[in-house]
Every structure is written in C-alpha cells, then in structure tokens.
Design a protein around this motif. Sequence first.
Motif, PDB file in Angstrom:
ATOM      1  N   PRO A  37      74.733  35.540  33.827  1.00  0.00           N
ATOM      2  CA  PRO A  37      73.907  35.117  32.692  1.00  0.00           C
ATOM      3  C   PRO A  37      74.729  35.200  31.406  1.00  0.00           C
ATOM      4  N   LEU A  38      74.738  34.125  30.616  1.00  0.00           N
ATOM      5  CA  LEU A  38      75.580  34.101  29.421  1.00  0.00           C
ATOM      6  C   LEU A  38      74.764  34.252  28.141  1.00  0.00           C
ATOM      7  N   THR A  39      73.673  33.502  28.057  1.00  0.00           N
ATOM      8  CA  THR A  39      72.953  33.459  26.789  1.00  0.00           C
ATOM      9  C   THR A  39      71.450  33.538  27.006  1.00  0.00           C
ATOM     10  N   GLY A  40      70.753  33.976  25.970  1.00  0.00           N
ATOM     11  CA  GLY A  40      69.305  34.078  26.065  1.00  0.00           C
ATOM     12  C   GLY A  40      68.667  34.064  24.686  1.00  0.00           C
ATOM     13  N   THR A  55      67.561  42.128  37.316  1.00  0.00           N
ATOM     14  CA  THR A  55      68.659  42.380  38.237  1.00  0.00           C
ATOM     15  C   THR A  55      69.889  41.557  37.875  1.00  0.00           C
ATOM     16  N   ARG A  56      69.635  40.264  37.600  1.00  0.00           N
ATOM     17  CA  ARG A  56      70.758  39.398  37.242  1.00  0.00           C
ATOM     18  C   ARG A  56      71.355  39.815  35.899  1.00  0.00           C
ATOM     19  N   LEU A  57      70.486  40.085  34.911  1.00  0.00           N
ATOM     20  CA  LEU A  57      70.965  40.408  33.565  1.00  0.00           C
ATOM     21  C   LEU A  57      71.697  41.742  33.514  1.00  0.00           C
ATOM     22  N   GLN A  58      71.318  42.661  34.405  1.00  0.00           N
ATOM     23  CA  GLN A  58      71.934  43.984  34.395  1.00  0.00           C
ATOM     24  C   GLN A  58      73.453  43.898  34.585  1.00  0.00           C
ATOM     25  N   ARG A  59      73.909  42.809  35.181  1.00  0.00           N
ATOM     26  CA  ARG A  59      75.352  42.644  35.399  1.00  0.00           C
ATOM     27  C   ARG A  59      76.120  42.626  34.078  1.00  0.00           C
ATOM     28  N   VAL A  60      75.491  42.082  33.028  1.00  0.00           N
ATOM     29  CA  VAL A  60      76.203  41.928  31.751  1.00  0.00           C
ATOM     30  C   VAL A  60      76.529  43.285  31.111  1.00  0.00           C
ATOM     31  N   PRO A  61      75.519  44.171  30.879  1.00  0.00           N
ATOM     32  CA  PRO A  61      75.889  45.470  30.306  1.00  0.00           C
ATOM     33  C   PRO A  61      76.796  46.287  31.217  1.00  0.00           C
ATOM     34  N   GLN A  91      82.137  48.564  31.654  1.00  0.00           N
ATOM     35  CA  GLN A  91      83.384  48.635  32.416  1.00  0.00           C
ATOM     36  C   GLN A  91      84.603  48.267  31.554  1.00  0.00           C
ATOM     37  N   TYR A  92      84.414  47.263  30.675  1.00  0.00           N
ATOM     38  CA  TYR A  92      85.540  46.814  29.855  1.00  0.00           C
ATOM     39  C   TYR A  92      85.515  47.381  28.442  1.00  0.00           C
ATOM     40  N   GLY A  93      84.752  48.454  28.248  1.00  0.00           N
ATOM     41  CA  GLY A  93      84.813  49.187  26.989  1.00  0.00           C
ATOM     42  C   GLY A  93      84.120  48.550  25.804  1.00  0.00           C
ATOM     43  N   PHE A  94      83.202  47.612  26.041  1.00  0.00           N
ATOM     44  CA  PHE A  94      82.467  47.014  24.925  1.00  0.00           C
ATOM     45  C   PHE A  94      81.406  47.989  24.412  1.00  0.00           C
ATOM     46  N   ILE A  95      80.812  48.739  25.348  1.00  0.00           N
ATOM     47  CA  ILE A  95      79.773  49.700  24.971  1.00  0.00           C
ATOM     48  C   ILE A  95      80.028  51.014  25.700  1.00  0.00           C
ATOM     49  N   ASP A  96      79.470  52.115  25.175  1.00  0.00           N
ATOM     50  CA  ASP A  96      79.646  53.422  25.804  1.00  0.00           C
ATOM     51  C   ASP A  96      78.420  53.814  26.623  1.00  0.00           C
ATOM     52  N   ALA A  97      77.244  53.396  26.126  1.00  0.00           N
ATOM     53  CA  ALA A  97      76.002  53.855  26.753  1.00  0.00           C
ATOM     54  C   ALA A  97      75.552  52.906  27.858  1.00  0.00           C
ATOM     55  N   ASP A  98      74.756  53.444  28.781  1.00  0.00           N
ATOM     56  CA  ASP A  98      74.144  52.596  29.800  1.00  0.00           C
ATOM     57  C   ASP A  98      72.922  51.929  29.192  1.00  0.00           C
ATOM     58  N   ILE A  99      72.664  50.721  29.641  1.00  0.00           N
ATOM     59  CA  ILE A  99      71.497  50.013  29.131  1.00  0.00           C
ATOM     60  C   ILE A  99      70.597  49.634  30.289  1.00  0.00           C
ATOM     61  N   ASN A 100      69.303  49.940  30.138  1.00  0.00           N
ATOM     62  CA  ASN A 100      68.354  49.526  31.157  1.00  0.00           C
ATOM     63  C   ASN A 100      67.745  48.197  30.720  1.00  0.00           C
ATOM     64  N   VAL A 101      68.218  47.116  31.334  1.00  0.00           N
ATOM     65  CA  VAL A 101      67.802  45.784  30.910  1.00  0.00           C
ATOM     66  C   VAL A 101      66.311  45.563  31.152  1.00  0.00           C
ATOM     67  N   GLU A 102      65.811  46.148  32.246  1.00  0.00           N
ATOM     68  CA  GLU A 102      64.412  45.934  32.585  1.00  0.00           C
ATOM     69  C   GLU A 102      63.480  46.307  31.419  1.00  0.00           C
ATOM     70  N   GLU A 103      63.835  47.404  30.706  1.00  0.00           N
ATOM     71  CA  GLU A 103      63.004  47.843  29.577  1.00  0.00           C
ATOM     72  C   GLU A 103      63.080  46.879  28.398  1.00  0.00           C
TER      73      GLU A 103
END
Lengths: 320, 255
Positions: A222-225, A290-296, A301-313
């Motif tokens: 998923p790229l954009t929304g 499920t699909r969107l969770q891949r982005v965070p 993994q590549y150091g863009f963010i430090d925290a985990d994000i729960n996309v479902e919320e």
Amino acid sequence: MAGGAVTAGALLGTSGCGLLGGSQGDSGGNELVEKQNLRVGALPINDLAPLHLAVKNGYFEEVGLKVEIVNASDGSAALASTIGGDYDITYSSYVPFFAAQASGTAQLRIVADCASAAPNTTVIMTSSKTDVRQPQDLAGKKIAISGPNTITELLVKATLDAHGVDYSETELTPVPFINMPAALDQGRVDAAIVTEPFLTMAARNGAIPVVDTATGPLEDLPLTGYGATAKFCEENPKTVAAFQKAMDRAVTEAQDRSKIEPLLPEFAKIDKETAAIITLLKFNSRADATRLQRVPRLMKQYGFIDADINVEEMIVAPKA
Amino acid sequence: MTKTLRGLLGLLVFLVAWELFSWSGTVPQQYFPPPSTVFQRLFELLGDQAFLLDVIASVLAWAISLGIAIALAVPAGLLLGSVRSIRTATRAIIEFLRPIPSVALIPLAIVLVGAGPETKISLAVYAAVWPILFNTIYALDEIDPVMVDTARSFGLGRGRVMFTVALPNAAPFVLTGVRMSAAVALILVVSTEFLAGGSSGLGSFVLDASSGAGRMDLVLAGTLVAGVIGYLINEALELLHRRGLRWSTVDREAA
C-alpha cells in the motif's frame, strides 16, 4: 482614491469569493452529514483519479458532501495543512502519515485507502550510458529519490536489501520527480526511482529499467491513502462515512481504465498521448489493517520510526 | 521608426532567439519548448474554462491586495510623513519589517490564516504596502514649504492643508508607488499560489503542470500569461498617470 479602492476591494471580495477559489464559508452540515463542505488535500498526480472521478460524477453530492480539491505542493505539506485544520481530509503517501503518528505530532486516522504498488509503476531506472544493468550493480551508486523520509526512500532501501545490496553504501540524493528523467539523461545520478508519468517520459528519453520495486517483498505494497485527524473523525462520523461511500463507488468505477484516462489531462496535466500509455497504480478504497501494517513495519526496519504502530487502531472502519 | 514598431521588433528578435535555442538541441525540447509550441498551448488554454477561472482567481486576488495595500499605506504614509514624532517612533519597526521577504512568510501565513485566498492576499498586501508607504512619506517631505506657509497664511487648518495642498502634491508620488506595488502584488499572488498550492490560481496551474506531469509547455504558457497581465496592469497605470496627473513630472524622475 484610497476610499474607492477599499470599496472596490470589498465589492470584489463579496462577489468574487467563489471566483477566488476559496471555500464557500458555510461549514455547517445537512440532514445527511455533520459538515457538508469538505476541503480535501491532494496532489496533481494520477493516484488521485478516483477522487476527481467522484467529484466530476457527483458521487459526493449524492451523499450530501461538497468536496473542494486543494492541491498542495507536496504530500507532507498537505498533511501539515490537515493537522493544522485547514484541510478536512487529505491524500498522502503512508510514510508521512505513520511518521507523524509515531512521533506524536498528531493523532491521525486513515479514512480510505488510495493506491498500492502495481507492476511497472515504481521502477528504478538508469541511463544507457551507465554500466548499471541489474540490482547488484547499484552498490555504491548515486540513486535519485523524491526526498528524504519518503516512500521512495523506503522502496529503494527495501528493494536493495531484498537483492542483497548494502543500501548504506549507496548515495540517495533527493531529486524532484519532474527532474529525474533529465538527471538520468545528463548523468547527474546513476539511477533513479521513477513513477508515472515520468517513467514513460524517461523511457522515451532512452532510460532503461533496472528493477521494479513493486515485486518480491514489496509486491502490492500500500502506497497512499486518505487521512484526517482523529478529532475530525470523532466529530464528524457521518461525514467520514459519506466520504468513504462515495470513494468506494468511484474506486470501483476507476478499475475501468477508460473512465480514468480522460481525466488525466484535466487534473494531472498529462498529455493525451502519455495518458494513453502510462501504467496506472492499483486503486483501492477500503483500508485493510493487515496489508497496511506492512508499511510501518518496513519503516521501523529501515529506521524511519522508532515506535511500533498499530494500524488497526488508526483505521476508521466503514459503516456498512 | 515609431515606438510601437521598435517594441514589436524587440519582441520578435527575442522570440526568434528562443525558437532557435529550443531547436538547437542544447536542452531537450521537452524541458524547454519553443515559442511555437508554447503559443499553441496558450491558444488552447484560452478556450479552457478551468484555466480562465485560474486567471480570474489570480487577478481578483491581485486587485483586492492592491486595494487593501493602498487603503492602508496612503493614510499611514500621510500620518508618518506629517507627524515627525510618530515617524521617529515607528522607524525601527518599519525598517525591521520592510526587508523581510514575503515568500519567507508563507509557512507562517498558512498556519495563521490557512491556505485559502486569504494567504496570498495577506502576503501580497504585506509586500505591496511598503513602496506606497515610502513614496507617500517621501512626497510629504518634498512639498515646497512656501506652499504650505501660503495656505496657512490664508487661514487654512491642518486638515485643509493636508487635503488641498499635501495630497494633490503627493498624488504623483503615490501613483508611482502604486505602480511599483502593483507588480510586487502580482508576483506575490502568483508565487504564493505556486509555493503553497491551492484550488485555483495561475500559480497553482503552473505548480500542477510542473509537479504532476512536467509539462514545461503548459508551465511556460502560464508564465507568459502572468507576464502579459503584469504588462497590461503597468500600461493601464501609466495611462492613468499621464491622463490623470498631467501636471506631474514625477514619472519622468522616477522612471
């Protein structure tokens, strides 16, 4: 003279408000929604075709909305205007969405999905003058991305990683998409991650594909929304639901390419010949956790963010 | 040779040079299209309703900005020019504010007033106020003291002197300031649209054409329209100056 100018200004101000391109000022609702005039942040690129289709075919009016599409200079500017409350809903790539959420800049919600990677839409290309032919050749090379901390940086890093290339050795330089075909042609970069319609333009200039990023681990990413602040979604549930309903309908219709193609020269200023041959992204409307969770996950993994994000919320689930 | 003919000749030489440069292949035509292509696009655009609405949005924003700038700067200039204590008191703040480039204030303006037409209008007003303000202050300094003394000796009060002597004397200076501000305001309106985006306006048209699909032909056509609007505005104000203020010599001094 000054008095005359004031009067003229006032007259122009009242009669010209619509012509000036401002919102109609009425921020109230109607029997269907809490807020009928929506300012939706956008960019003049082909991902936005379903939104323009929905406006043009009156799908928003049918659900009680009046949508004004406001083009921003880039995705993060659009997101900033949304956080600031100037736009109600905005289009953006998911990377700045999750980055803002992770850093606590704002509480954001995903209202609708927009597009995901389709084959031949986000391709790392090179010029025939270089000796780069396959992903492994990109080691130690200078690769153009659209900007730091963007989806393009993520796609390049993940793709290099997937092909066993150490991305820390490559030099990622920001180049606006519009300048990428020229940067390749003039040898200012060894490779560039190019999207449509610049991909078609670059190919016309003799650029050759090295690797399609929308394959392997990034297939159908998923790229954009479309997103809004949590506050807006809580205060205007019916408005958000109406927006989702209209977008659902437009995206279904947008699967038929002939519905989209005539719109491209209008809002994205792509010439008719190019519009006929460019590859379109895969348009979606329902955001799937499920699909969107891949982005965070990739962002962490590549150091863009430090925290985990729960996309479902973060997803505002459609009513029906 | 008449003046118009010379002007046209200059334009023709410029266009031919541009056309030849585009065809020379130094830069791909896709990035620097020749005038023949640009004029064709321009012609098509003039029949495009969306584009005309963009032009109207920009011109309206310009007119409102200039109107507000005049309404603010002329009275302020008269006040600062005639009351020395106020002028001294405000000098530091004005000299601090004046050199701040308005485009640098775009992010601040977006936060304060949003990204609607208000942003471009407030920024254009900000930039356009200064030339008018300073020209008005200047004009009051330039008044022949004999004229003021004469008016006073006829028993005219401060207010009467202001309207019967100072203002007519200042008018040519003020109009020169307005001419300078007209160009500044147009630049600001179009560049704010370009830098901040928006739903309509010449600047957002250029932004869409460049960032969406890299259509340099449309970018140049839009730029050309902005240039023509600026030219027409200046011509109109010059005409007003010549017709309305026949007695003045300021335009010759300032030009």
